[in-house]
Design an enzyme around this catalytic site. Structure first.
Site, short mmCIF file in Angstrom:
data_model
loop_
_atom_site.label_atom_id
_atom_site.label_comp_id
_atom_site.label_asym_id
_atom_site.label_seq_id
_atom_site.Cartn_x
_atom_site.Cartn_y
_atom_site.Cartn_z
N LEU A 81 -9.58 7.51 12.06
CA LEU A 81 -11.01 7.22 11.92
C LEU A 81 -11.34 6.59 10.57
O LEU A 81 -10.65 6.81 9.57
CB LEU A 81 -11.84 8.49 12.12
CG LEU A 81 -11.47 9.76 11.36
CD1 LEU A 81 -12.05 9.74 9.98
CD2 LEU A 81 -11.98 10.95 12.15
N ASN B 32 -1.94 2.02 8.23
CA ASN B 32 -2.76 1.79 7.04
C ASN B 32 -2.14 0.72 6.14
O ASN B 32 -2.85 -0.11 5.57
CB ASN B 32 -2.97 3.09 6.27
CG ASN B 32 -4.15 3.87 6.82
OD1 ASN B 32 -4.78 3.45 7.79
ND2 ASN B 32 -4.47 5.00 6.23
N PHE C 197 -10.37 -7.19 9.61
CA PHE C 197 -9.65 -6.88 8.36
C PHE C 197 -9.13 -8.14 7.67
O PHE C 197 -8.09 -8.13 7.03
CB PHE C 197 -8.55 -5.84 8.60
CG PHE C 197 -9.13 -4.46 8.53
CD1 PHE C 197 -9.95 -3.99 9.54
CD2 PHE C 197 -8.94 -3.66 7.42
CE1 PHE C 197 -10.56 -2.76 9.46
CE2 PHE C 197 -9.54 -2.42 7.32
CZ PHE C 197 -10.35 -1.98 8.34
N CYS D 84 -8.04 6.43 1.36
CA CYS D 84 -6.87 6.33 2.25
C CYS D 84 -5.90 5.22 1.87
O CYS D 84 -4.75 5.50 1.55
CB CYS D 84 -7.34 6.13 3.68
SG CYS D 84 -8.46 7.41 4.22
N ARG E 191 -14.68 7.34 -3.81
CA ARG E 191 -13.28 7.50 -4.20
C ARG E 191 -12.56 6.15 -4.21
O ARG E 191 -12.65 5.39 -3.25
CB ARG E 191 -12.58 8.48 -3.25
CG ARG E 191 -12.98 9.92 -3.55
CD ARG E 191 -12.37 10.88 -2.57
NE ARG E 191 -12.95 10.74 -1.24
CZ ARG E 191 -12.52 11.40 -0.17
NH1 ARG E 191 -11.51 12.25 -0.28
NH2 ARG E 191 -13.11 11.23 1.01
#
Ligand code: UGA
Length: 474
Positions: free
Chosen positions: A152, A227, A268, A279, A346
């Site tokens: 997610l 990722n 992306f 992440c 973050r």
């Protein structure tokens, strides 16, 4: 099913609320008393679309909160572990929280349980969790460990959970795979989507989520590799943007041209000031570490990280180019969160850039639609960062406007008003939110990523001065 979810961060809280939405009886476990009290009062601690609705719908009915891990383990058939795995100084993931939860589960186990790792963890974590549980006295026949990574995104986490591209279940026995598959059954058989009050998602009509069964190790690698691939796509387009700047091409046109190849895809491929968040930066370092430890040279990961860091420096150079000296300049910053749709700061590239600007002696007035409270905590009351209550307020009297997060609200700002409010008509856009031709028409000097600069009154060049002199002499 009776489900426990350990850890109520982004992943745990969303997963817990969504499992309750799928009809399960969920107990969320956390050892942070402040957070627990907040959740028990019915407050939603994070900015996430549809999450407040789900918490309100299920809190006190199918969704409860507790600090007691042992109680949650005893009442549940399956325990999802979604605690933090922050990076250590060397880039490895810190798995001490996962280990202490595994110890806690082992001590409470009284019947067959399936322990599911949902936190992003390096390969071999599954076998380590198993070893730790055995060392802490859990009988081997009373548990299995499954890897079920979560894909997610912050900001769309609930819809991503309920309408997944895929559900990966890394299980080394059929027994535990069947238990985890049952938890997702309303998604895989499509029954959830037929409910009149189902949370709306990106698909219309019949939909059945795809469940992929793999080995535990493969599932762990799928998460890191996914990722890393997405981060690599972003660094790739950012590197292409630098070439565009060097040769005078337009990266948005190049992106359209390459993204329309269905093998590449458009998503992306937005150039900007680099990826951030909790992440990608962490997972890239952890994946690189896993590769190194196992003797694999994976230079692509190093280059992905390098391009990402360089992207912030490039943005700083653009600010210099637009404003010359920075000491004493008053800048309006639009955007603080690491991306739109979230209040999360973050590893936000915006925060890193603001810190560099402060070092150069700038003062900043910032605005973000969601992340201002967190930013006030981050910078503290005595910093040179002030916060405005709207974009227009931030712009008032500033020497330039810097766009650092891709919020849609910024793209909709009135360009005439931007020009009128700024002291100098300068916009440096790290997210390519505006169309250069419209900026030019509005009388703004505009610097973006991978596209030619829009500078209204071009400074004289040696050639143009020579030409002007020649004309005059003639
Ligand atoms: C990311 C992944 O997209 C999720 O699939 C994954 O589950 C999650 O990490 C995780 O591991 O938990 P997230 O960190 O929420 O999700 O954010 P993204 O939407 O992926 O954006 C990451 C960063 O890349 C942001 O700073 C964003 O501004 C930047 N980005 C994204 C770009 O610069 N260009 C793009 O084209 C896309």
């Amino acid at each position: 099913m009776r489900i426990a979810v350990v850890g109520s961060g982004y992943v745990g809280l969303v997963a817990g609320a969504c499992f309750a939405e799928l009809g399960h009886d969920v107990l969320l476990v956390d050892n942070d008393e402040r957070k627990l009290a907040e959740l028990q009062r019915g407050e939603c601690p994070i900015h996430e679309k549809f999450l407040p609705e789900l918490l309100e719908r299920h809190h006190g009915k199918r969704l409860g909160f507790t600090g007691d891990l042992a109680e949650a383990v005893r009442r549940s058939e399956v325990i999802f572990v979604a605690v933090g795995t922050p990076p250590k100084d060397d880039g490895d993931a810190d798995l001490s929280y996962v280990e202490s939860v595994a110890q806690g589960i082992a001590c409470a186990i009284d019947d067959y349980k399936v322990v599911v790792e949902k936190s992003t963890v390096p390969v071999y974590t599954n076998s380590w969790v198993r070893k730790i549980m055995l060392l802490n006295g859990a009988p081997a026949e009373l548990f299995d460990v499954v890897s079920n990574p979560e894909f997610l995104r912050e900001g769309t986490a609930v819809a991503d959970f309920l309408y997944p591209d895929r559900i990966v279940v890394g299980a080394d026995t059929d027994r535990c795979a069947e238990v985890v598959a049952r938890a997702y059954q309303p998604l895989t058989d499509g029954s959830y989507y037929k409910q009149p009050d189902a949370i709306p998602g990106p698909v219309t009509g019949a939909f059945e989520a795809n469940l992929i069964r793999t080995s535990a190790k493969s599932a762990e690698l799928i998460k890191h590799a996914s990722n890393a691939f997405l981060a690599m796509k972003i660094s790739f387009i950012n590197a292409v943007a630098s070439v565009c700047e060097a040769v005078g091409a337009d990266v948005e046109q190049v992106r359209e041209g390459i993204g329309s190849d269905s093998r590449i895809g458009r998503r992306f491929l937005s150039p900007g000031i680099g990826y951030g968040g909790s992440c990608f930066p962490k997972d890239l370092l952890a994946f690189r570490s896993v590769a190194r430890e196992n003797g694999c040279h994976f230079g692509l990961l190093d280059e992905t990280v390098r391009v990402n860091e360089e992207q912030r420096n490039r943005f700083m150079r653009k600010v210099h180019k637009a404003l010359w000296t920075l000491k004493g300049k008053k800048l309006a910053v639009l955007g603080l969160a690491f991306k739109n749709g979230t209040d999360d700061l973050r590893e936000s590239p915006a925060v890193a850039i603001i810190k560099s600007l402060l070092k150069e002696g700038c003062s900043i007035t910032a605005y973000d639609p969601a992340a201002m409270d967190r930013a006030a905590e981050e910078f503290g009351p005595n910093s040179a960062v002030k916060f405005a209550t709207s974009s227009y307020e931030a712009l008032e009297g500033a020497d330039a406007c810097l766009v650092l997060t891709e919020w849609e609200d910024f793209a909709a700002l009135d360009l005439g008003r931007i020009k009128q409010l700024l002291r100098y008509p300068i916009v440096v856009d790290g997210r390519n939110l505006f169309c250069p031709a419209l900026m030019e028409a509005a009388g703004l000097n505009y610097y973006s990523v991978g596209r030619p600069d829009v500078v209204r009154e071009r400074p004289a060049t040696i050639t143009s001065l020579k030409e002007a002199a020649k004309n005059e002499a003639a």
